[in-house]
Design an enzyme around this catalytic site. Structure first.
Site, PDB file in Angstrom:
ATOM      1  N   TYR A   1      -7.369  -9.235  14.558  1.00 18.16           N
ATOM      2  CA  TYR A   1      -6.075  -8.555  14.736  1.00 18.16           C
ATOM      3  C   TYR A   1      -5.719  -8.444  16.223  1.00 18.16           C
ATOM      4  CZ  TYR A   1      -2.659  -4.729  13.935  1.00 18.16           C
ATOM      5  OH  TYR A   1      -1.541  -3.930  13.875  1.00 18.16           O
TER       6      TYR A   1
ATOM      7  N   LYS B   1      -2.495 -10.042  18.003  1.00 17.59           N
ATOM      8  CA  LYS B   1      -1.492  -9.194  18.657  1.00 17.59           C
ATOM      9  C   LYS B   1      -1.352  -9.538  20.145  1.00 17.59           C
ATOM     10  CE  LYS B   1       0.019  -6.742  15.209  1.00 17.59           C
ATOM     11  NZ  LYS B   1       1.299  -7.177  14.599  1.00 17.59           N
TER      12      LYS B   1
HETATM   13  P1  NAP Z   1       2.225  -1.869   6.249  1.00 17.31           P
HETATM   14  O1  NAP Z   1       2.624  -0.491   5.856  1.00 17.31           O
HETATM   15  O2  NAP Z   1       0.961  -2.440   5.701  1.00 17.31           O
HETATM   16  O3  NAP Z   1       3.449  -2.838   5.923  1.00 17.31           O
HETATM   17  C1  NAP Z   1       3.363  -4.220   6.190  1.00 17.31           C
HETATM   18  C2  NAP Z   1       4.246  -4.951   5.201  1.00 17.31           C
HETATM   19  O4  NAP Z   1       4.124  -6.354   5.478  1.00 17.31           O
HETATM   20  C3  NAP Z   1       3.811  -4.745   3.754  1.00 17.31           C
HETATM   21  O5  NAP Z   1       4.927  -4.453   2.945  1.00 17.31           O
HETATM   22  C4  NAP Z   1       3.175  -6.082   3.406  1.00 17.31           C
HETATM   23  O6  NAP Z   1       3.281  -6.442   2.037  1.00 17.31           O
HETATM   24  C5  NAP Z   1       3.993  -7.037   4.248  1.00 17.31           C
HETATM   25  N1  NAP Z   1       3.318  -8.321   4.399  1.00 17.31           N
HETATM   26  C6  NAP Z   1       1.994  -8.560   4.566  1.00 17.31           C
HETATM   27  N2  NAP Z   1       1.758  -9.883   4.634  1.00 17.31           N
HETATM   28  C7  NAP Z   1       2.966 -10.495   4.501  1.00 17.31           C
HETATM   29  C8  NAP Z   1       3.365 -11.849   4.484  1.00 17.31           C
HETATM   30  N3  NAP Z   1       2.483 -12.847   4.598  1.00 17.31           N
HETATM   31  N4  NAP Z   1       4.675 -12.131   4.324  1.00 17.31           N
HETATM   32  C9  NAP Z   1       5.588 -11.129   4.189  1.00 17.31           C
HETATM   33  N5  NAP Z   1       5.273  -9.833   4.194  1.00 17.31           N
HETATM   34  C10 NAP Z   1       3.968  -9.506   4.350  1.00 17.31           C
HETATM   35  O7  NAP Z   1       2.107  -2.000   7.833  1.00 17.31           O
HETATM   36  P2  NAP Z   1       2.813  -1.190   9.023  1.00 17.31           P
HETATM   37  O8  NAP Z   1       1.876  -0.151   9.479  1.00 17.31           O
HETATM   38  O9  NAP Z   1       4.214  -0.836   8.655  1.00 17.31           O
HETATM   39  O10 NAP Z   1       2.816  -2.333  10.156  1.00 17.31           O
HETATM   40  C11 NAP Z   1       3.945  -3.134  10.446  1.00 17.31           C
HETATM   41  C12 NAP Z   1       3.648  -3.982  11.676  1.00 17.31           C
HETATM   42  O11 NAP Z   1       3.345  -3.135  12.776  1.00 17.31           O
HETATM   43  C13 NAP Z   1       2.459  -4.910  11.521  1.00 17.31           C
HETATM   44  O12 NAP Z   1       2.680  -6.114  12.216  1.00 17.31           O
HETATM   45  C14 NAP Z   1       1.339  -4.131  12.178  1.00 17.31           C
HETATM   46  O13 NAP Z   1       0.322  -4.972  12.597  1.00 17.31           O
HETATM   47  C15 NAP Z   1       2.087  -3.470  13.312  1.00 17.31           C
HETATM   48  N6  NAP Z   1       1.455  -2.267  13.844  1.00 17.31           N
HETATM   49  C16 NAP Z   1       1.190  -1.183  13.052  1.00 17.31           C
HETATM   50  C17 NAP Z   1       0.590  -0.056  13.608  1.00 17.31           C
HETATM   51  C18 NAP Z   1       0.278   1.184  12.800  1.00 17.31           C
HETATM   52  O14 NAP Z   1      -0.381   2.096  13.347  1.00 17.31           O
HETATM   53  N7  NAP Z   1       0.710   1.318  11.569  1.00 17.31           N
HETATM   54  C19 NAP Z   1       0.242  -0.049  14.966  1.00 17.31           C
HETATM   55  C20 NAP Z   1       0.514  -1.178  15.728  1.00 17.31           C
HETATM   56  C21 NAP Z   1       1.122  -2.277  15.158  1.00 17.31           C
HETATM   57  P3  NAP Z   1       2.161  -5.989   0.972  1.00 17.31           P
HETATM   58  O15 NAP Z   1       2.336  -4.531   0.816  1.00 17.31           O
HETATM   59  O16 NAP Z   1       2.517  -6.734  -0.257  1.00 17.31           O
HETATM   60  O17 NAP Z   1       0.854  -6.374   1.587  1.00 17.31           O
END
Ligand code: NAP
Length: 255
Positions: free
Chosen positions: A156, A160
């Site tokens: 990851y 990133k």
């Molecule tokens: P999340 O709640 O897990 O939501 C991610 C969404 O992306 C889910 O609906 C997932 O679908 C979908 N997804 C996964 N693989 C996919 C694919 N191949 N094609 C299309 N959609 C796909 O994550 P989040 O926390 O909102 O994170 C969103 C972004 O922010 C990510 O890039 C993550 O790495 C980044 N981020 C998050 C955090 C944090 O603390 N939450 C911090 C830094 C960066 P499914 O539910 O079906 O898997």
């Protein structure tokens, strides 16, 4: 801000069924964009599409795996047909497959690279032609504080960090066409992704958020709306001189 001579501008947010992507899609609708909600399962996009429509804009739910080149091409073409040329892209879809290096499988390495890097590459490539033609566009990539290094996240973290280089390079290539490309690197944001981490660590989500807050200067964890605020800034018409930047949205300078 979000209208052209041809009408309302269209935006695509990937992984927008829930979490940060859902928050970003709603905010973009409030900012005046029609929004295509991309996620793996079209049925799961319903709530976000409803929120976009509640803000008075057109929403379109699309089931697509962003790492699949044919699906990406078809899905982007569908947006162009139904909402108009996509001129804003938020590469937000993401997964974690955490493990220490010696336990990390090749499959978990490859899958994380495929969703974050291959996905952002395919989506950016498929949408840039519309932006170049319009001589205006905005791409925002979701990086993470994990790009700076985080135990158990070699895959990851590499993805990133890779997105940061991708962002800077696209900013140079696409800038001459009125397109800006920036990245947001969030710290701890309360979503299903961080909730799953708590589960894996065997603690409640509340405990995890409490503990995390102690190490964050503003003494709270982030919410999807905190990231949406940064996206709204980058896509704003008036932000056209801000290009190739990485904005840490983490409640402090280096968390
Ligand atoms: P999340 O709640 O897990 O939501 C991610 C969404 O992306 C889910 O609906 C997932 O679908 C979908 N997804 C996964 N693989 C996919 C694919 N191949 N094609 C299309 N959609 C796909 O994550 P989040 O926390 O909102 O994170 C969103 C972004 O922010 C990510 O890039 C993550 O790495 C980044 N981020 C998050 C955090 C944090 O603390 N939450 C911090 C830094 C960066 P499914 O539910 O079906 O898997």
């Amino acid at each position: 801000m979000s209208t052209t001579q041809g009408g309302t501008r269209a935006a695509i947010v990937t992984g927008a069924a829930r979490g940060i992507g859902a928050g970003v899609a709603k905010r973009l609708a409030q900012e005046g964009f029609d929004v295509a909600v991309f996620d793996l399962d079209e049925a799961q996009t319903k709530d976000t599409v409803a929120a976009v429509e509640a803000a008075g804009r057109r929403g379109l739910g699309v089931g697509v795996d962003v790492s699949d080149p044919d699906a990406v091409e078809q899905s982007v073409a569908k947006v162009a047909e139904q909402l108009g040329p996509p001129l804003v892209l938020v590469n937000n879809a993401g997964i974690t497959r955490d493990n220490l290096l010696f336990k990390m499988s090749l499959e978990d390495w490859d899958r994380v690279m495929a969703v974050h890097l291959r996905g952002a590459f395919l989506m950016s490539k498929a949408t840039q032609k519309y932006m170049v033609e319009a001589k205006w566009g905005r791409i925002v990539n979701l990086s993470s504080t994990s790009a700076l290094g985080n135990r158990g996240q070699a895959n990851y973290s590499a993805a990133k960090a890779g997105l940061q280089g991708f962002t800077r390079t696209l900013a140079i290539e696409l800038g001459p066409f009125g397109i800006t490309v920036n990245a947001i690197a969030p710290g701890f944001i309360a979503t299903a992704m961080t909730e799953a981490t708590a589960e894996r660590l065997g603690i409640t989500f509340e405990q995890m958020k409490q503990a995390a807050s102690q190490n964050i200067p503003v003494r709270r964890v982030g919410e999807p709306e905190d990231v949406a605020q940064a996206v709204a800034f980058f896509v704003d018409e008036r932000s056209g001189f801000v290009n190739g930047q990485i904005l840490y949205v983490s409640g402090g300078p280096n968390v």
